[in-house]
Motif scaffolding. Structure first.
Motif, PDB file in Angstrom:
ATOM      1  N   PHE A  24       0.842  -1.284   0.015  1.00  0.00           N
ATOM      2  CA  PHE A  24      -0.086   0.234  -0.092  1.00  0.00           C
ATOM      3  C   PHE A  24       0.769   1.150  -0.092  1.00  0.00           C
ATOM      4  O   PHE A  24       1.564   1.424   1.030  1.00  0.00           O
ATOM      5  N   THR A  26       1.716   5.066   0.366  1.00  0.00           N
ATOM      6  CA  THR A  26       1.437   6.457   0.798  1.00  0.00           C
ATOM      7  C   THR A  26       2.057   7.596   0.450  1.00  0.00           C
ATOM      8  O   THR A  26       1.811   8.763   0.856  1.00  0.00           O
ATOM      9  N   TRP A  29       0.407  10.788  -0.556  1.00  0.00           N
ATOM     10  CA  TRP A  29      -0.158  11.885   0.541  1.00  0.00           C
ATOM     11  C   TRP A  29       0.932  13.100   0.641  1.00  0.00           C
ATOM     12  O   TRP A  29       0.601  14.194   1.408  1.00  0.00           O
ATOM     13  N   PRO A  52       8.831   8.039  10.590  1.00  0.00           N
ATOM     14  CA  PRO A  52       7.790   7.434  11.028  1.00  0.00           C
ATOM     15  C   PRO A  52       7.364   6.430   9.726  1.00  0.00           C
ATOM     16  O   PRO A  52       6.483   5.535  10.259  1.00  0.00           O
ATOM     17  N   ASP A  53       7.742   6.340   8.817  1.00  0.00           N
ATOM     18  CA  ASP A  53       7.085   5.697   7.742  1.00  0.00           C
ATOM     19  C   ASP A  53       8.251   4.689   7.195  1.00  0.00           C
ATOM     20  O   ASP A  53       7.984   4.111   5.888  1.00  0.00           O
ATOM     21  N   SER A  54       9.257   4.343   7.945  1.00  0.00           N
ATOM     22  CA  SER A  54      10.276   3.437   7.533  1.00  0.00           C
ATOM     23  C   SER A  54      10.550   3.651   5.990  1.00  0.00           C
ATOM     24  O   SER A  54      10.777   2.642   5.031  1.00  0.00           O
ATOM     25  N   TYR A  70       6.512   5.515   0.141  1.00  0.00           N
ATOM     26  CA  TYR A  70       5.984   5.335   1.651  1.00  0.00           C
ATOM     27  C   TYR A  70       6.053   6.856   2.199  1.00  0.00           C
ATOM     28  O   TYR A  70       5.245   7.140   3.109  1.00  0.00           O
ATOM     29  N   LYS A  72       5.901  10.372   3.309  1.00  0.00           N
ATOM     30  CA  LYS A  72       4.563  11.159   3.481  1.00  0.00           C
ATOM     31  C   LYS A  72       5.013  12.507   3.490  1.00  0.00           C
ATOM     32  O   LYS A  72       3.897  13.422   3.671  1.00  0.00           O
ATOM     33  N   GLY A  73       6.188  12.865   3.513  1.00  0.00           N
ATOM     34  CA  GLY A  73       6.623  14.132   3.308  1.00  0.00           C
ATOM     35  C   GLY A  73       6.646  15.207   4.605  1.00  0.00           C
ATOM     36  O   GLY A  73       6.231  16.136   4.599  1.00  0.00           O
ATOM     37  N   CYS A  74       6.794  14.391   5.713  1.00  0.00           N
ATOM     38  CA  CYS A  74       6.505  15.193   7.180  1.00  0.00           C
ATOM     39  C   CYS A  74       7.394  15.993   7.309  1.00  0.00           C
ATOM     40  O   CYS A  74       7.124  17.009   8.065  1.00  0.00           O
ATOM     41  N   GLY A  75       8.786  15.680   6.882  1.00  0.00           N
ATOM     42  CA  GLY A  75       9.869  16.719   7.124  1.00  0.00           C
ATOM     43  C   GLY A  75      10.703  16.612   8.473  1.00  0.00           C
ATOM     44  O   GLY A  75      11.383  17.341   8.921  1.00  0.00           O
ATOM     45  N   ILE A  76      10.308  15.448   9.189  1.00  0.00           N
ATOM     46  CA  ILE A  76      10.928  15.059  10.200  1.00  0.00           C
ATOM     47  C   ILE A  76      12.500  14.721  10.167  1.00  0.00           C
ATOM     48  O   ILE A  76      13.323  15.197  10.920  1.00  0.00           O
TER      49      ILE A  76
END
Ligand SMILES: Cc1ncc(C[n+]2csc(CCOP(=O)(O)OP(=O)(O)O)c2C)c(N)n1
Ligand code: SF4
Ligand code: SF4
Ligand code: SF4
Ligand SMILES: [Mg+2]
Lengths: 95, 392, 311
Positions: A24, A26, A29, A52-54, A70, A72-76
């Motif tokens: 799946f 992601t 996103w 967070p998304d490996s 995978y 999600k572009g969080c920027g962490i």
């Protein structure tokens, strides 16, 4: 997306094989994409351990790729990157 | 080798559990089922079983831990009654959805409130649509036999569903009766090895159990449970027959007592059948053609078979220990009536809601029921379809 | 204690493709915790964001055996798994050394699952329970829980004209677990991978019931920019809002003492759930919150002095 099976074909019970979420994606996103600069990266692996998304892939102690299926572009990853003054991983707009 | 011993219903169930020797038991005490747990704990303390006993802090945890142990690949059991079963309700359909062959003795007791410790069937009836097989017992012998068969039924590859075996609180659970107990080796061979269909503990073949099903999968998984429940009917009959062949006591979905040539009949479950049979004998002597159908398997509901057994009658009295609180009668009445609906010729059906909270059903009340049944059969008219019997 | 390079060699036991929000702290906890376990491990989770988003049929993000059944029973469920393991092992039906980790959100742990957790800890099952504490019921849209701190605005105790978010002080679950006399109870955060993995590793080396409470920033429920998850975790530790410590067989040890304790406001400010506290009329409440943090921090230091490892 896998074909949705009917009740006769579907394996019995609410049971799944492990790790099927790998199928799946992601990535869509994301509105920003992390881009890594191999030249300045010191391979501290902070981006790897905090994703967070490996999505940060490591081989032989080095970050080899970001899996955009995978991410999600969080920027962490950018946030935790210790390289100064310009971070070795930067978020850029998808468009 | 068969041993004849005096055992209460609880002792008989605990004895069956000892012989089944489950890998895990997680349970919590509640009257009138407490003894099962206490007796079994002593078996554990004396090293008579291989079971790891989990003395949980609630029935919710008892069922949760039992589900988990079963999912892990262990033969797992628990036992409860009334409020305890009610506290488990959330978990019951999860056990069936995960297709776990858990077997649970359940001692029927009235649901609070007001709080009451005595027998009626409101607890089990409220759990009737959770994908659990429900088998009722008339006495200690049946309780013992049903426990052993329940393991075979639940664990059958075509079934894979949880099952509860019930007895009537105090009336059976605490009443000493002579019963036949099989020897340990025979039971061990009879129930066989646990077939562990789900093996959470197999870390080299990891699985995920209990995933979120949305609109696209929930229905299919529920449909599978319904199908397994239906399929279990054949298996229950097969196992009941085989039990008869092996040990001399055959079981079906229900027991027919002087029913085939009868003109009217009582339909009931559990211990009441014993009292009713005695009165039937009295009436038969007087030439009244009355019989009885005692339901053993309440889920899956043997609707066609029951309809076929009752269709030739003129009148039927359903005697049930559970109220529907202004539903169209009690739950059993609903189902008996609806399974007869498709028959061209069908009896008149009266519902007697009785025995709530352990209220004794007296001999004279049974006579009243029979007399009214007789009158209904001869007049072809029902005076009052749903009635309370024995309430002041 | 494994280094980052060593951890990175181990298999990631949670795949991508799960449906947690971008920047969520919960999968970070799971990845790090499972990386810290060298042995085969079986995982149980309570209903909540983590479970719902990682196992949407037919997709599971777990590469280890995983079981979910309900919301309030993660610990009881793991009791059953561990009992099965003990039984089957005793009977020689299985072999090997397997570890057991139960996850629960703060709702599933502090509130509805409190009894189940307490029972499991008291019974002494060999398991690690990890609470991923995001201080509210996030999965059902940010309702208050027993873990929600005083002053935080949630959807069931929102800030309004006459109420300033949650009235009561949050429950101190870690101390509740210490009071269960379990061999190991600890607190850590998302934002210190070393502390988290070290604590999980230590927990794995101890037999019996273990508990770790991990403060997990939640961008959605706390209302902050999604890239700040790690920073917020660090701020929680630097302000002593969420001290990092462990209690091993009754001995208290601080895992981290900030060089300079930062004002609580630095942790609160980036979060929308505390926005109303910065109105002038809430100055006093803010001061009370700071005083509460100070008092608890001093108390914890005293416990470490009195019941700490001998120096
Ligand atoms: C018995 C029961 N009550 C309520 C719910 C609804 N519910 C599901 S998850 C949840 C909140 C979860 O909160 P928490 O444990 O903090 O986990 P989070 O979602 O924050 O990760 C609630 C109220 C439920 N599933 N079961
Ligand atoms: S942006 Fe977020 S999801 Fe993407 S690689 Fe960085 S940390 Fe991972
Ligand atoms: S955090 Fe920065 S320096 Fe460290 S590995 Fe990632 S990109 Fe390289
Ligand atoms: S709501 Fe919060 S805890 Fe839930 S997935 Fe989103 S960020 Fe994570
Ligand atoms: Mg929460």
């Amino acid at each position: 997306m896998a074909q949705e099976l009917g009740w006769k074909e579907l394996p019995e019970g609410d049971a799944l094989k492990a790790g099927t979420a790998a199928d799946f994606h992601t990535g869509d996103w994301r509105s920003k994409r992390p881009i890594k600069d191999d030249k300045t990266c010191i391979n501290c692996l902070f981006c790897y351990i905090y994703c967070p998304d490996s999505a940060v892939k490591v081989k032989d102690g080095k970050v080899i790729e970001i899996d955009y299926n995978y991410c999600k572009g969080c920027g962490i990853c950018e946030n935790v990157c210790p390289v100064k003054p310009v971070k070795a991983i930067k978020m850029v707009s998808e468009r | 080798m068969v041993q004849v011993v005096a055992k209460t219903g609880n002792e008989a169930m605990a004895e069956a559990m000892r012989q089944i020797n489950p890998d895990v038991v997680a349970a919590y005490p509640i009257t009138p089922a407490t003894e099962i747990v206490m007796i079994f704990s002593q078996f554990v303390a004396d090293g008579l079983v291989d079971t790891v006993y989990v003395p949980v802090e609630s029935e919710h945890s008892a069922m949760s831990a039992t589900i988990a142990a079963s999912a892990a690949g262990a033969r797992a059991m628990t036992g409860t009654s009334s409020q305890g079963l009610a506290l488990m309700y959330e978990m019951l359909p999860i056990a069936s959805a995960l297709r776990l062959p858990i077997v649970m003795p359940e001692v029927n007791r009235a649901l609070s409130g007001p709080i009451n410790i005595h027998n009626d069937h409101s607890d089990t009836f409220a759990a009737r649509d959770f994908g659990w097989i429900q088998i009722f017992s008339e006495n200690s012998q049946e309780a013992y036999d049903n426990m052993l068969q329940a393991v075979k039924i639940a664990e059958h590859p075509k079934v894979k569903l949880p099952a509860m075996v019930t007895t009537d609180g105090f009336i059976i659970s605490h009443c000493l009766e002579k019963i036949e107990i099989l020897d340990d080796g025979t039971v061990k061979e009879y129930i066989g090895k646990f077939p562990a269909y789900t093996k959470l503990l197999d870390t080299s073949n990891p699985i995920t159990l209990g995933a979120l099903d949305l609109q696209n999968y929930y229905f299919e998984h529920k449909r599978q449970v319904a199908e397994a429940m239906k399929t279990s009917k054949d298996i229950i009959l097969e196992i009941g027959k085989d039990f008869g062949k092996k040990f001399g006591r055959e079981y079906g979905f229900f027991e027919k007592y002087k029913l085939d040539d009868a003109e009217m009949a009582i339909v009931c479950l559990g211990s009441f059948a014993g009292s009713a049979k005695a009165v039937i004998d009295e009436y038969r002597e007087k030439g009244v053609k009355i019989g009885l159908l005692k339901i053993r398997v309440y889920r899956p509901f043997p609707d066609e078979e029951i309809a076929a057994a009752l269709e030739h009658l003129k009148a039927v009295a359903v005697v049930e220990k559970c109220d529907g609180f202004a539903a169209k009668g009690g739950p059993l009445y609903d189902e008996i009536k609806s399974c007869l609906y498709d028959k061209k010729q069908r009896p008149l059906v009266i519902d007697y809601i009785t025995g709530l909270g352990g209220r004794e059903i007296t001999h004279s009340q049974i006579i009243e029921i029979f007399d009214e049944l007789k009158h209904t059969a001869s007049s072809g008219k029902i005076k009052e379809a749903v009635q309370y019997k024995g309430v002041r | 204690m494994a280094t980052l390079k060593e951890l990175a060699v181990r298999e990631d036991r949670l795949t991508g493709g799960h449906r947690m929000c971008p920047g969520c702290g919960a999968p970070i906890i799971v990845r790090q915790a499972l990386m810290a376990v060298k042995e085969p491990v079986v995982v149980v989770s309570a209903t909540g964001c983590l479970e719902v988003s990682t196992t949407i049929f037919p997709y599971s993000a777990w590469k280890v055996p995983f079981l979910h059944s309900a919301f309030e029973n993660s610990a009881a469920t793991m009791s059953g798994v561990e009992a099965a393991y003990t039984s089957l092992k005793k009977q020689g039906k299985i072999t090997g050394d397997t570890k057991f980790i139960a996850f629960g959100g703060d709702g599933g742990t502090y509130d509805i699952g409190f009894q189940s957790l307490s029972g499991a800890m008291e019974r002494g099952h060999d398991m690690l329970y990890i609470c991923y504490d995001n201080q509210a019921y996030m999965n059902t849209s940010v309702q208050r829980s027993g873990a929600t701190p005083r002053g935080a605005s949630t959807t069931t105790e929102p800030a309004g004209k006459v109420k300033q978010g949650k009235v009561m002080t949050r429950k101190d679950l870690t101390e509740c677990m210490v009071a269960h006399n379990i061999p190991y109870a600890a607190q850590t955060i998302v934002g210190d991978w070393r502390d988290l993995t070290k604590k999980v590793e230590k927990a794995m080396s101890i037999k019996g019931p273990k508990f770790i409470n991990v403060l997990q920033p939640c961008q959605l429920g706390w209302g902050y920019r999604m890239d700040l998850t790690i920073e917020l975790g660090k701020l929680a530790a630097d302000t002593c809002f969420w001290p990092l410590y462990e209690v091993e067989n009754g001995k208290y040890t601080l895992s981290y003492t900030p060089k300079e304790k930062k004002p609580l406001a630095e942790f609160l400010k980036p979060q929308n759930r505390f926005r109303h506290l910065f109105k002038p009329e809430n100055q006093k409440l803010l001061e009370e919150l700071q005083a509460d943090v100070d008092r608890k921090w001093e108390l914890l230091k005293k416990k470490c002095d009195c019941f700490g490892t001998e120096k």
